[in-house]
Scaffold this active site. Structure first.
Site, PDB file in Angstrom:
ATOM      1  N   GLN A  63       0.876  -1.143  -0.054  1.00  0.00           N
ATOM      2  CA  GLN A  63      -0.045   0.023   0.034  1.00  0.00           C
ATOM      3  C   GLN A  63       0.742   1.376  -0.127  1.00  0.00           C
ATOM      4  OE1 GLN A  63      -3.441   2.263   2.616  1.00  0.00           O
ATOM      5  NE2 GLN A  63      -2.967   0.352   3.053  1.00  0.00           N
ATOM      6  N   ARG A  84       6.650  -9.050 -10.050  1.00  0.00           N
ATOM      7  CA  ARG A  84       7.294 -10.323 -10.039  1.00  0.00           C
ATOM      8  C   ARG A  84       6.692 -11.361 -10.987  1.00  0.00           C
ATOM      9  NH1 ARG A  84      10.131 -13.803  -5.282  1.00  0.00           N
ATOM     10  NH2 ARG A  84       9.184 -12.365  -3.947  1.00  0.00           N
ATOM     11  N   ASN A 142       9.487   0.278  -1.936  1.00  0.00           N
ATOM     12  CA  ASN A 142       9.245   0.005  -0.582  1.00  0.00           C
ATOM     13  C   ASN A 142       9.480  -1.603  -0.138  1.00  0.00           C
ATOM     14  OD1 ASN A 142       6.622  -0.455  -1.919  1.00  0.00           O
ATOM     15  ND2 ASN A 142       5.752  -0.943  -0.097  1.00  0.00           N
ATOM     16  N   LYS A 182      10.827  -5.280   9.236  1.00  0.00           N
ATOM     17  CA  LYS A 182       9.670  -5.052   8.204  1.00  0.00           C
ATOM     18  C   LYS A 182       8.617  -4.518   8.984  1.00  0.00           C
ATOM     19  CE  LYS A 182      10.968  -8.912   5.375  1.00  0.00           C
ATOM     20  NZ  LYS A 182      10.429 -10.214   4.374  1.00  0.00           N
ATOM     21  N   GLU A 185       1.257  -1.284   8.249  1.00  0.00           N
ATOM     22  CA  GLU A 185       0.424  -0.053   8.691  1.00  0.00           C
ATOM     23  C   GLU A 185       0.291   0.039  10.194  1.00  0.00           C
ATOM     24  OE1 GLU A 185      -1.472   2.409   7.126  1.00  0.00           O
ATOM     25  OE2 GLU A 185      -1.831   3.033   9.021  1.00  0.00           O
ATOM     26  N   ASP A 214       0.630   3.616   5.959  1.00  0.00           N
ATOM     27  CA  ASP A 214       0.756   3.202   4.451  1.00  0.00           C
ATOM     28  C   ASP A 214       0.496   4.573   3.569  1.00  0.00           C
ATOM     29  OD1 ASP A 214       1.723   0.730   5.144  1.00  0.00           O
ATOM     30  OD2 ASP A 214      -0.142  -0.185   4.837  1.00  0.00           O
ATOM     31  N   GLY A 293      -7.493  20.402  18.830  1.00  0.00           N
ATOM     32  CA  GLY A 293      -7.196  21.860  18.955  1.00  0.00           C
ATOM     33  C   GLY A 293      -7.652  22.531  20.287  1.00  0.00           C
ATOM     34  N   GLY A 294      -7.745  23.644  20.347  1.00  0.00           N
ATOM     35  CA  GLY A 294      -8.029  24.590  21.539  1.00  0.00           C
ATOM     36  C   GLY A 294      -9.585  24.694  21.640  1.00  0.00           C
TER      37      GLY A 294
HETATM   38  N1  COA Z   1      11.747 -10.367  -9.010  1.00  0.00           N
HETATM   39  C1  COA Z   1      12.480 -11.031  -8.167  1.00  0.00           C
HETATM   40  N2  COA Z   1      12.671 -11.117  -6.840  1.00  0.00           N
HETATM   41  C2  COA Z   1      11.678  -9.897  -6.453  1.00  0.00           C
HETATM   42  C3  COA Z   1      10.984  -9.264  -7.390  1.00  0.00           C
HETATM   43  C4  COA Z   1      11.049  -9.285  -8.476  1.00  0.00           C
HETATM   44  N3  COA Z   1      10.293  -8.652  -9.413  1.00  0.00           N
HETATM   45  N4  COA Z   1      10.226  -8.319  -6.376  1.00  0.00           N
HETATM   46  C5  COA Z   1      10.478  -8.581  -5.199  1.00  0.00           C
HETATM   47  N5  COA Z   1      11.312  -9.572  -4.967  1.00  0.00           N
HETATM   48  C6  COA Z   1      11.971 -10.171  -3.950  1.00  0.00           C
HETATM   49  C7  COA Z   1      12.692  -9.357  -3.254  1.00  0.00           C
HETATM   50  O1  COA Z   1      13.869  -9.124  -3.873  1.00  0.00           O
HETATM   51  C8  COA Z   1      13.102  -9.954  -1.940  1.00  0.00           C
HETATM   52  O2  COA Z   1      13.915 -10.753  -1.876  1.00  0.00           O
HETATM   53  P1  COA Z   1      15.238 -10.893  -0.896  1.00  0.00           P
HETATM   54  O3  COA Z   1      14.491 -11.084   0.428  1.00  0.00           O
HETATM   55  O4  COA Z   1      15.779 -12.643  -0.931  1.00  0.00           O
HETATM   56  O5  COA Z   1      16.116 -10.008  -1.083  1.00  0.00           O
HETATM   57  C9  COA Z   1      11.462 -10.509  -1.815  1.00  0.00           C
HETATM   58  O6  COA Z   1      11.094 -10.497  -2.962  1.00  0.00           O
HETATM   59  C10 COA Z   1      10.660 -10.171  -0.556  1.00  0.00           C
HETATM   60  O7  COA Z   1      10.614  -8.862  -0.661  1.00  0.00           O
HETATM   61  P2  COA Z   1       9.916  -8.120   0.778  1.00  0.00           P
HETATM   62  O8  COA Z   1      10.121  -6.353   0.453  1.00  0.00           O
HETATM   63  O9  COA Z   1      11.121  -8.395   1.700  1.00  0.00           O
HETATM   64  O10 COA Z   1       8.541  -8.523   0.858  1.00  0.00           O
HETATM   65  P3  COA Z   1       7.903  -9.083   2.148  1.00  0.00           P
HETATM   66  O11 COA Z   1       6.626  -9.460   1.615  1.00  0.00           O
HETATM   67  O12 COA Z   1       8.566 -10.061   2.780  1.00  0.00           O
HETATM   68  O13 COA Z   1       7.627  -7.824   3.254  1.00  0.00           O
HETATM   69  C11 COA Z   1       7.031  -5.604   3.793  1.00  0.00           C
HETATM   70  C12 COA Z   1       6.706  -7.012   2.938  1.00  0.00           C
HETATM   71  C13 COA Z   1       5.965  -4.510   3.294  1.00  0.00           C
HETATM   72  C14 COA Z   1       6.920  -6.002   5.132  1.00  0.00           C
HETATM   73  C15 COA Z   1       8.426  -5.128   3.400  1.00  0.00           C
HETATM   74  O14 COA Z   1       8.469  -4.949   1.912  1.00  0.00           O
HETATM   75  C16 COA Z   1       8.780  -3.834   4.219  1.00  0.00           C
HETATM   76  O15 COA Z   1       9.003  -3.654   5.409  1.00  0.00           O
HETATM   77  N6  COA Z   1       8.691  -2.717   3.320  1.00  0.00           N
HETATM   78  C17 COA Z   1       9.165  -1.553   3.766  1.00  0.00           C
HETATM   79  C18 COA Z   1       8.041  -0.722   4.669  1.00  0.00           C
HETATM   80  C19 COA Z   1       6.562  -0.827   3.933  1.00  0.00           C
HETATM   81  O16 COA Z   1       6.681   0.020   2.921  1.00  0.00           O
HETATM   82  N7  COA Z   1       5.566  -1.292   4.496  1.00  0.00           N
HETATM   83  C20 COA Z   1       4.169  -1.050   4.259  1.00  0.00           C
HETATM   84  C21 COA Z   1       3.773  -1.868   3.223  1.00  0.00           C
HETATM   85  S1  COA Z   1       1.997  -1.193   2.728  1.00  0.00           S
END
Ligand code: COA
Length: 472
Positions: A63, A84, A142, A182, A185, A214, A293-294
């Site tokens: 998000q 992906r 992100n 990680k 929201e 988010d 507010g106040g």
């Molecule tokens: N091709 C290949 N690999 C891909 C890819 C693509 N097109 N897009 C993503 N990936 C991989 C990433 O490289 C990562 O791999 P790695 O861990 O081996 O390096 C993997 O997918 C997972 O990415 P990640 O961001 O860790 O996803 P997640 O689902 O585990 O975590 C969040 C999700 C949101 C918790 C995390 O991305 C995060 O903390 N983001 C920052 C804060 C944020 O924006 N949070 C709010 C989200 S609304």
């Protein structure tokens, strides 16, 4: 993978009749589009979009990041969403309400974008990504901390490939003890000070329905990106733009940090806790429905509250309109009675005063209360349900609520661009299907030749691994 569709298929909603614009003007640091002095002679709304010519490499998911890139797309940026292969943004398949169609979670956050599928960990995938980096103005991501670096797209590498590239990131926390975490929201709402200050004093901390962690952070990032683009006009170079969700939430909670410091000077007199004689602790307390507010405020029952959970109104006893309030509720003597006439005198009695006002609001619907109060400039807020908001004609006519058509899910409602620019009118176009624009992005946007596209595609870098490969 879906074949790229003709442009016509992407024009949706109110503006379906208008021809979608997908014309990209190459940005130049030196070129001034109108010489910097002569205003365009074109009618307002027909001089292109605010961010026309800006190319965004959109590596966002879920998000926070998608909120940011959707805003940029609404302002006319060409947003290429990299997903992906086979999976795409995880939200495509989350909270699914129509079997086989992208979820509302995804569609409502990814309007006006194009989608390409690329396996960033495949050498040919990286070849495409590098070509995209060279073509784009901004990379927005992100991912979890370190994920972009692990892909090989470090700031140094991106900057070497394209010194003008702005790299914009959202992470949960800034540098410090939690920087590797990680974050979603509600984690941000809690870490940014929102939860500890939301809810009722006698209850637990509460998260709010507004997605301040988010979507709020996405908004912050969008401003950072536009500022960096503006600065690049002078410097000719890109920069990193980072927003931590904790920081974004805290920025939205700044009045609570204000109150934290005011505690040193004594109790927070506008909190109803003060009027109730309950001592303050050493941290900003939860304030229920007190106004931030106040001017004291509270949520009051309206006619029908027994059966309608949203038959309430927010009522503010603003000092300048105390007289009209007294007249409306039938307590004209309170205007001059020293026990009620001044804000200070009213503070310890706020609970009783609001109970008296509620006796009056309960006799009318929230809309009737609104009508009566607004007639004499008393600010009130009807508690609108999502149903009422979805059906509100004025929100439809401003494009804040829009109906969008989608090839696999049909018509749905979405929130359009809430920021209105008079010379850059937002059209809401449906979100892309997974990989829908892969071909056109490779050829028209990046400039790969047919044989190069075939080579990249045959390598498997753009498609989901076959079942056996997955299992292996
Ligand atoms: N091709 C290949 N690999 C891909 C890819 C693509 N097109 N897009 C993503 N990936 C991989 C990433 O490289 C990562 O791999 P790695 O861990 O081996 O390096 C993997 O997918 C997972 O990415 P990640 O961001 O860790 O996803 P997640 O689902 O585990 O975590 C969040 C999700 C949101 C918790 C995390 O991305 C995060 O903390 N983001 C920052 C804060 C944020 O924006 N949070 C709010 C989200 S609304």
């Amino acid at each position: 993978m879906a074949k790229s569709k003709p442009k016509k298929a992407r024009s949706q909603g109110k503006s379906a009749a208008r021809k979608p614009v997908r014309k990209v003007t190459k940005l130049s640091s030196t070129k001034k589009t109108n010489g910097g002095s002569r205003p365009s002679s074109k009618p307002y709304g027909q001089a292109g979009k605010a961010l026309e010519g800006v190319r965004i490499l959109d590596f966002t998911h879920v998000q926070s990041g998608p909120t940011c890139t959707q805003l940029l797309a609404w302002f006319g940026a060409d947003v290429v969403k990299v997903e992906r292969p086979g999976i795409g943004d995880i939200t495509r398949g989350q909270l699914v309400d129509v079997k086989g169609a992208d979820s509302l979670y995804f569609t409502m956050l990814n309007h006006n974008k194009r989608s390409i599928t690329i396996d960033s960990k495949h050498p040919q995938g990286m070849r495409v990504l590098e070509a995209l980096v060279k073509k784009c103005d901004v990379l927005v991501e992100n991912f979890a901390p370190g994920a972009l670096d692990r892909m090989g797209l470090t700031w140094e590498r991106v900057h070497k490939l394209n010194p003008r590239m702005i790299v914009a990131s959202i992470k949960g926390f800034g540098p410090g003890p939690y920087e590797d975490c990680k974050v979603y929201e509600n984690v941000a709402q809690c870490a940014g000070g929102s939860a500890s200050t939301t809810g009722f004093r006698e209850g637990p901390p509460l998260v709010t329905g507004a997605q301040i962690g988010d979507s709020g952070t996405g908004l912050h990032l969008a401003l950072g990106i536009v500022s960096a683009l503006y600065q690049r006009n002078r410097t000719g170079r890109g920069q990193k733009v980072s927003v931590a969700m904790q920081d974004g939430v805290l920025n939205l909670c700044r009045v609570k940090l204000r109150d934290q410091q005011r505690l040193k000077a004594g109790p927070l007199t506008e909190y109803s806790q003060y009027g109730e004689g309950i001592p303050f602790g050493d941290a900003t307390p939860r304030a229920g429905n007190d106004s931030g507010g106040g001017q004291p405020g509270w949520i009051l029952k309206c006619k029908g509250w027994e059966n309608d959970p949203d038959a309430y109104i927010y009522f503010i006893t603003q000092a300048p309109v105390w007289g009209p309030i007294c007249d409306l509720i039938g307590e004209p003597t309170w205007k001059t009675d020293p026990e009620y006439a001044t804000p200070r005198a009213r503070l310890p009695k706020l609970k009783a005063i609001f109970r008296r006002i509620e006796d009056w609001t309960e006799t009318m619907t929230k809309f009737e209360v609104m009508e009566k109060c607004n007639a004499v400039d008393i600010p009130v807020g009807p508690i609108l349900s999502m149903k009422e908001i979805a059906e509100e004609p004025s929100l439809r006519s401003t494009g804040t609520v829009v109906e969008v058509d989608h090839p696999t899910r049909g018509k749905y409602l979405s929130v359009g661009n809430p920021i209105k620019l008079s010379d850059s009118i937002s059209e809401v176009k449906r979100s892309p299907l997974l990989g829908e624009h892969t071909d056109e992005i490779l050829m028209d946007f990046v400039g790969f030749k047919t044989n190069e596209v075939a080579e990249i595609k045959n390598s498997g870098a753009l498609s989901a691994p076959k079942k056996e490969e997955k299992a292996a």
